[in-house]
Scaffold this motif. Structure first.
Motif: not given
Length: 321
Positions: A81-102
């Motif tokens: 479970h270590n792919t580029s697509q999953l890393l992209v989703q991790d970044v988006l999850a961090i953004q949501s978790h930290l409540k960052i808009g941009k």
């Protein structure tokens, strides 16, 4: 323009993502500042304390994390479970978790690849990009780095010969990445560690224009060498899990973003043509080819250019507000 002073995080945590992976996540600087995400290289290099010093801590909310399988993230060295697509989703999850808009994305080497993949996925959430040592994950980029007729091997034939030693008996009918992957996923721990050292040394030896340190110091952290070798080989074997020329084929999606591209003239790990081709595809980008510099962000002129780029991004953000 040198690095900003060393600073410690004001918050660290382990962040649960999908498939049983946990990411080490830290924040430094001004909690109310402009959010900027540092994306480390490799894949598998992990973060170190010095990355925080590229950013003015009074004005930036500096966010860093260890990608799947490396650094303090768990499980360490995991290829599942270590792919580029999953890393992209991790970044988006961090953004949501930290409540960052941009936020701003800052990435070097593989980090530049990941930053571009994230921006292509959700350009509306990006303020701008600062990219160093561009790697576009094309067949020609893998060949440049690994193949006998590639640029790196032609410039460093003696180091390349050392790089091939662990796999010479396996090369008939196999690619270099496949041959190394077979060793890395085997149960022969002695052979595996020798191969990890050879892979890590190959990159370390060709990363700087001027190496003035003892060769014994090129692998100061065995933990980091293991994750970098395993994950870098894993991603190259699978063409980084993206179609050929995916990034350049999708630059239209990020054409309106301010993008600062910085690349060493004598970068042997990632060829300068990649930076030039990306710049040519993006009218809104700025390209700085750094003279007397190789691949490493730690080379003097590259460090200056990166710190200048983060200051310029601050000015852009203030003008937009």
């Amino acid at each position: 323009m040198q690095l900003f002073p060393a600073i410690s995080p004001y918050k660290t945590e382990m962040f649960d993502v999908s498939d049983g992976h946990q990411l080490y996540l830290e924040q430094t600087g001004n909690p109310d500042g402009i959010p900027i995400l540092f994306l480390h290289g490799g894949p598998g290099a992990g973060i170190s304390a010095t990355y925080r010093q590229f950013f003015d801590p009074e004005h930036y909310r500096i966010i860093g994390f260890d990608q799947r399988g490396c650094g303090k993230s768990l499980p360490f060295g995991s290829l599942e479970h270590n792919t580029s697509q999953l890393l992209v989703q991790d970044v988006l999850a961090i953004q949501s978790h930290l409540k960052i808009g941009k936020w701003v994305l800052f990435g070097g080497s593989w980090g530049s690849t990941l930053a571009l993949l994230v921006a292509i996925e959700q350009p509306q959430n990006i303020i701008g990009l600062i990219l160093r040592g561009i790697f576009l994950a094309r067949e020609e980029d893998y060949s440049w780095y690994l193949d006998k007729k590639g640029g790196a091997a032609q410039l460093f034939p003696e180091f390349y010969n050392e790089f091939l030693k662990p796999i010479k008996s396996q090369l008939t009918g196999q690619s270099i990445a496949d041959a190394y992957y077979d060793i890395f996923t085997s149960n022969n721990e002695v052979r595996k560690m020798a191969a990890i050292k050879a892979w890590f040394l190959w990159e370390a030896r060709i990363s700087r224009l001027h190496i003035q340190i003892n060769e014994e110091q090129l692998i100061p952290d065995v933990h980091r060498a293991i994750s970098l070798a395993l994950l870098e080989c894993h991603y190259i074997k699978h063409q980084c899990f993206i179609p050929e020329n995916h990034i350049l084929n999708n630059t239209v999606k990020i054409k309106d973003l301010p993008i600062n591209i910085i690349h060493g003239r004598y970068d042997t790990v990632c060829k300068v043509e990649s930076a030039y081709s990306l710049h040519q595809a993006l009218d809104n980008s700025k390209l700085s080819i750094i003279p007397e510099a190789g691949h490493s962000a730690g080379e003097k002129n590259t460090t200056k250019a990166l710190c200048r780029a983060t200051r310029d991004m601050l000015k852009f953000c203030k003008e937009q507000s």
